[in-house]
Write a protein that holds these residues in place. Structure first.
Motif, short mmCIF file in Angstrom:
data_model
loop_
_atom_site.label_atom_id
_atom_site.label_comp_id
_atom_site.label_asym_id
_atom_site.label_seq_id
_atom_site.Cartn_x
_atom_site.Cartn_y
_atom_site.Cartn_z
N GLY A 26 41.67 19.90 -48.99
CA GLY A 26 41.63 19.34 -50.34
C GLY A 26 40.58 18.26 -50.49
O GLY A 26 39.80 18.27 -51.46
N PHE A 27 40.53 17.32 -49.54
CA PHE A 27 39.55 16.24 -49.61
C PHE A 27 38.13 16.77 -49.44
O PHE A 27 37.18 16.19 -49.97
CB PHE A 27 39.82 15.19 -48.53
N GLY A 28 37.98 17.87 -48.71
CA GLY A 28 36.65 18.37 -48.39
C GLY A 28 35.98 19.16 -49.50
O GLY A 28 34.79 19.46 -49.41
N LEU A 29 36.73 19.51 -50.55
CA LEU A 29 36.15 20.34 -51.61
C LEU A 29 35.17 19.57 -52.49
O LEU A 29 34.18 20.14 -52.96
CB LEU A 29 37.27 20.93 -52.47
N LEU A 30 35.41 18.28 -52.72
CA LEU A 30 34.59 17.53 -53.67
C LEU A 30 33.12 17.44 -53.27
O LEU A 30 32.24 17.74 -54.10
CB LEU A 30 35.18 16.14 -53.89
N PRO A 31 32.78 17.03 -52.03
CA PRO A 31 31.34 16.97 -51.68
C PRO A 31 30.66 18.32 -51.83
O PRO A 31 29.52 18.39 -52.30
CB PRO A 31 31.36 16.50 -50.21
N GLY A 32 31.35 19.37 -51.43
CA GLY A 32 30.76 20.70 -51.53
C GLY A 32 30.55 21.13 -52.97
O GLY A 32 29.54 21.77 -53.31
N LEU A 33 31.50 20.79 -53.86
CA LEU A 33 31.37 21.16 -55.26
C LEU A 33 30.19 20.44 -55.92
O LEU A 33 29.44 21.05 -56.70
CB LEU A 33 32.67 20.83 -56.01
N VAL A 34 30.03 19.16 -55.61
CA VAL A 34 28.91 18.40 -56.17
C VAL A 34 27.59 19.02 -55.73
O VAL A 34 26.67 19.24 -56.54
CB VAL A 34 28.99 16.93 -55.73
N THR A 35 27.48 19.32 -54.45
CA THR A 35 26.25 19.90 -53.93
C THR A 35 26.02 21.30 -54.49
O THR A 35 24.88 21.68 -54.80
CB THR A 35 26.30 19.97 -52.39
N LEU A 36 27.09 22.07 -54.63
CA LEU A 36 26.96 23.43 -55.15
C LEU A 36 26.39 23.43 -56.56
O LEU A 36 25.53 24.25 -56.90
CB LEU A 36 28.33 24.11 -55.14
N VAL A 37 26.85 22.52 -57.41
CA VAL A 37 26.35 22.45 -58.78
C VAL A 37 24.84 22.16 -58.78
O VAL A 37 24.07 22.78 -59.53
CB VAL A 37 27.11 21.37 -59.58
N LEU A 38 24.42 21.23 -57.94
CA LEU A 38 23.00 20.89 -57.86
C LEU A 38 22.17 22.08 -57.40
O LEU A 38 21.11 22.39 -57.97
CB LEU A 38 22.79 19.71 -56.91
N TYR A 39 22.65 22.77 -56.37
CA TYR A 39 21.90 23.90 -55.82
C TYR A 39 21.91 25.10 -56.76
O TYR A 39 20.92 25.84 -56.84
CB TYR A 39 22.44 24.28 -54.45
N ALA A 40 23.03 25.32 -57.43
CA ALA A 40 23.10 26.43 -58.38
C ALA A 40 22.06 26.24 -59.49
O ALA A 40 21.36 27.19 -59.88
CB ALA A 40 24.51 26.53 -58.98
N GLY A 41 21.93 25.01 -59.99
CA GLY A 41 20.93 24.74 -61.02
C GLY A 41 19.52 24.98 -60.52
O GLY A 41 18.68 25.56 -61.23
N ALA A 42 19.26 24.56 -59.26
CA ALA A 42 17.92 24.75 -58.69
C ALA A 42 17.60 26.23 -58.50
O ALA A 42 16.49 26.68 -58.79
CB ALA A 42 17.82 24.01 -57.36
N LEU A 43 18.56 27.00 -58.03
CA LEU A 43 18.33 28.43 -57.79
C LEU A 43 18.18 29.20 -59.10
O LEU A 43 17.39 30.14 -59.19
CB LEU A 43 19.47 29.02 -56.96
N VAL A 44 18.93 28.80 -60.12
CA VAL A 44 18.77 29.44 -61.43
C VAL A 44 17.37 29.17 -61.97
O VAL A 44 16.69 30.07 -62.50
CB VAL A 44 19.85 28.94 -62.42
N GLY A 45 16.91 27.93 -61.83
CA GLY A 45 15.56 27.59 -62.25
C GLY A 45 14.51 28.39 -61.50
O GLY A 45 13.53 28.87 -62.08
N LEU A 46 14.73 28.57 -60.18
CA LEU A 46 13.80 29.36 -59.37
C LEU A 46 13.81 30.82 -59.80
O LEU A 46 12.76 31.47 -59.87
CB LEU A 46 14.17 29.24 -57.90
N ALA A 47 14.99 31.35 -60.12
CA ALA A 47 15.10 32.74 -60.54
C ALA A 47 14.30 33.00 -61.82
O ALA A 47 13.65 34.04 -61.97
CB ALA A 47 16.56 33.12 -60.74
N PHE A 48 14.35 32.05 -62.75
CA PHE A 48 13.64 32.22 -64.01
C PHE A 48 12.14 31.92 -63.88
O PHE A 48 11.34 32.44 -64.66
CB PHE A 48 14.24 31.31 -65.09
N GLY A 49 11.78 31.10 -62.91
CA GLY A 49 10.38 30.70 -62.80
C GLY A 49 9.59 31.37 -61.69
O GLY A 49 8.37 31.18 -61.60
#
Length: 267
Positions: A26-49
């Motif tokens: 339970g405690f370990g999910l938060l850091p991963g979720l924060v990082t996942l949101v950042l990386y998902a945005g970066a990969l979506v940007g890469l996919a479009f560009g």
């Protein structure tokens, strides 16, 4: 093959350990979720560009006739995105470990404690530990980038680029992913990067058996977030296997743990 299965076994043991200690998951999910949101945005940007980037980098293909221009640039676009995904898998762990440093270090200590023996402590401040983690992670990312460029170039080789290169890419990703995860336990034992890499090289098949399945799992959205705490637990168990003498309180410190290691020099 025995070491390969043993590495995969450590990965499963780590997930089972977290399953038996649910609060750590339970405690370990938060850091991963924060990082996942950042990386998902970066990969979506890469996919479009990525297609625009490919077109900009290959002006010599502007006058090529159809379908060769589309096939060539489409292939390069796929390689660019694959390289971005390759780097994301490696750096995701490093960034998540930095974001959740206090939690993952406590988790690793608890795994050591539950397995018995001396629980190593770095004795360093949180700021110092974060600096060491960031510094070593940048060194690893630089190594991975070199491998990535080489594999990217080999991707143009017919047949090999579409068969052997992807397999090598996953092996490289898994190897360095394991290094990042075991670094949590090794850093508490004052084992520096050079010595850590030497320990991992000595058991390559075990490292690949741990890291490659995890790398493949990380390609599935959200899976990395849920597997991260168990991956740290499993990596701690592997660190105990790779450096067993570091558990013993009566053991002399390793050379890298002497004063001067991690920048702690005597005046």
């Amino acid at each position: 093959m025995r070491d390969l299965a043993k590495g995969f076994g450590f990965l499963l043991q780590g997930q089972r350990w977290v399953g038996r200690h649910g609060r750590w998951l339970g405690f370990g999910l938060l850091p991963g979720l924060v990082t996942l949101v950042l990386y998902a945005g970066a990969l979506v940007g890469l996919a479009f560009g990525a297609d625009d980037l490919t077109a900009w980098a290959t002006p010599f293909a502007d006058d090529w006739s159809s379908p060769w221009q589309g096939l060539f640039r489409g292939f390069l676009t796929a390689l660019v995105f694959a390289l971005g995904l390759f780097l994301a898998v490696i750096t995701f762990t490093a960034v998540t470990l930095l974001v959740g440093q206090p939690f993952y270090e406590s988790l690793s200590e608890e795994v050591d404690r539950s397995e018995g023996g001396h629980v190593a402590e770095s004795g360093l401040s949180l700021g110092r530990e974060l600096w060491i983690s960031a510094r070593d992670s940048l060194r690893i990312v630089a190594r991975v980038a070199c491998y990535g460029v080489l594999l990217f170039a080999l991707g143009f080789v017919p047949v090999i680029g579409q068969t052997v290169v992807p397999v090598l890419g996953f092996c490289v990703s898994g190897y360095f992913l394991t290094e990042e995860l075991t670094a949590v336990a090794f850093q508490r034992r004052r084992i520096e990067l050079k010595e850590r890499l030497a320990l991992l090289r000595g058991r390559r098949m075990m490292v690949i058996g741990f890291g490659v399945p995890l790398t493949l799992a990380y390609l599935v959205p959200f899976v990395a977030v849920f597997l991260m705490p168990g991956a740290v637990a499993g990596a701690t168990l592997m660190a105990r296997e790779l450096a067993p003498d570091t558990h013993r309180p009566d053991q002399e410190p390793a050379p890298s743990a002497q004063p001067g290691a991690y920048g702690l020099h005597k005046d």
